[in-house]
Design a protein around this motif. Structure first.
Motif, short mmCIF file in Angstrom:
data_model
loop_
_atom_site.label_atom_id
_atom_site.label_comp_id
_atom_site.label_asym_id
_atom_site.label_seq_id
_atom_site.Cartn_x
_atom_site.Cartn_y
_atom_site.Cartn_z
N THR A 34 0.83 -1.21 0.00
CA THR A 34 0.00 0.00 0.00
C THR A 34 0.86 1.26 0.00
OG1 THR A 34 -0.15 0.18 2.41
CG2 THR A 34 -1.81 -1.21 1.30
N GLU A 68 -7.21 0.38 4.74
CA GLU A 68 -6.48 0.93 3.60
C GLU A 68 -7.15 0.51 2.29
OE1 GLU A 68 -2.19 1.38 3.79
OE2 GLU A 68 -2.23 -0.14 5.38
N SER A 69 -6.83 1.25 1.20
CA SER A 69 -7.41 0.88 -0.09
C SER A 69 -6.48 1.15 -1.27
CB SER A 69 -8.71 1.64 -0.33
OG SER A 69 -8.49 3.03 -0.43
N ARG A 70 -5.38 1.86 -1.05
CA ARG A 70 -4.50 2.26 -2.15
C ARG A 70 -3.36 1.27 -2.33
NH1 ARG A 70 -1.88 3.15 -6.25
NH2 ARG A 70 -0.81 5.10 -6.72
N ASN A 98 -9.88 1.92 -5.11
CA ASN A 98 -9.32 3.26 -4.96
C ASN A 98 -9.04 3.78 -6.37
OD1 ASN A 98 -7.12 5.33 -4.73
ND2 ASN A 98 -7.28 4.84 -2.55
N ASP A 99 -9.46 5.00 -6.66
CA ASP A 99 -9.28 5.54 -8.01
C ASP A 99 -7.81 5.53 -8.45
OD1 ASP A 99 -12.01 5.97 -8.24
OD2 ASP A 99 -11.88 8.08 -7.64
N ASN A 101 -5.63 3.25 -7.83
CA ASN A 101 -5.10 1.91 -8.02
C ASN A 101 -4.80 1.58 -9.47
OD1 ASN A 101 -5.04 1.42 -5.31
ND2 ASN A 101 -6.81 0.06 -5.28
#
Length: 127
Positions: A34, A68-70, A98-99, A101
């Motif tokens: 991440t 988390e998401s990235r 996540n945009d 990603n």
């Protein structure tokens, strides 16, 4: 963190095993790095009725659970040590978390790294 380090982490979680008459797990391991420097790993779960999921999904679920998401780097490794590109479902799934990603680096084979965006050339959100 290097892809070599991620490779070792993904390979370390591989543990092929039969869970039941209808399910197996652990034949593929994945590692996601991440933007905060954390690494999340996961293994595949294969079921007789196709309700299982890939190692990338398992790693992404652990990442989301941790808040988390990235994703900045990702890799999947088969039981024999070969590197696997993510399937279409995993590509789309991770791209939607996540945009940013779409900019994630993905190792798809030894010495071959592409972005998630390159793996989704006709992204439905961009057409």
């Amino acid at each position: 963190m290097t892809f070599e380090e991620l490779y070792k982490m993904a390979k370390a979680v591989i543990n092929p095993r039969k869970l039941s008459d209808d399910a197996e797990a652990g034949g593929v391991g994945a590692a996601l790095l991440t933007d905060t420097g954390n690494v999340y790993t996961g293994v595949c779960i294969d079921t007789a009725c196709s309700m299982g999921f890939c190692a990338e999904h398992a790693a992404a679920a652990a990442m989301i659970t941790a808040g988390e998401s990235r994703v900045v780097k990702m890799i999947a490794v088969d039981w024999d040590g070969s590197i696997l590109p993510p399937c279409g479902r995993c590509r789309e799934f991770i791209s939607q978390l996540n945009d940013d990603n779409l900019d994630a680096e993905v190792m798809v084979a030894a010495n071959t790294i592409v972005t998630l965006d390159q793996l989704l050339p006709y992204n439905w959100r961009k057409l």
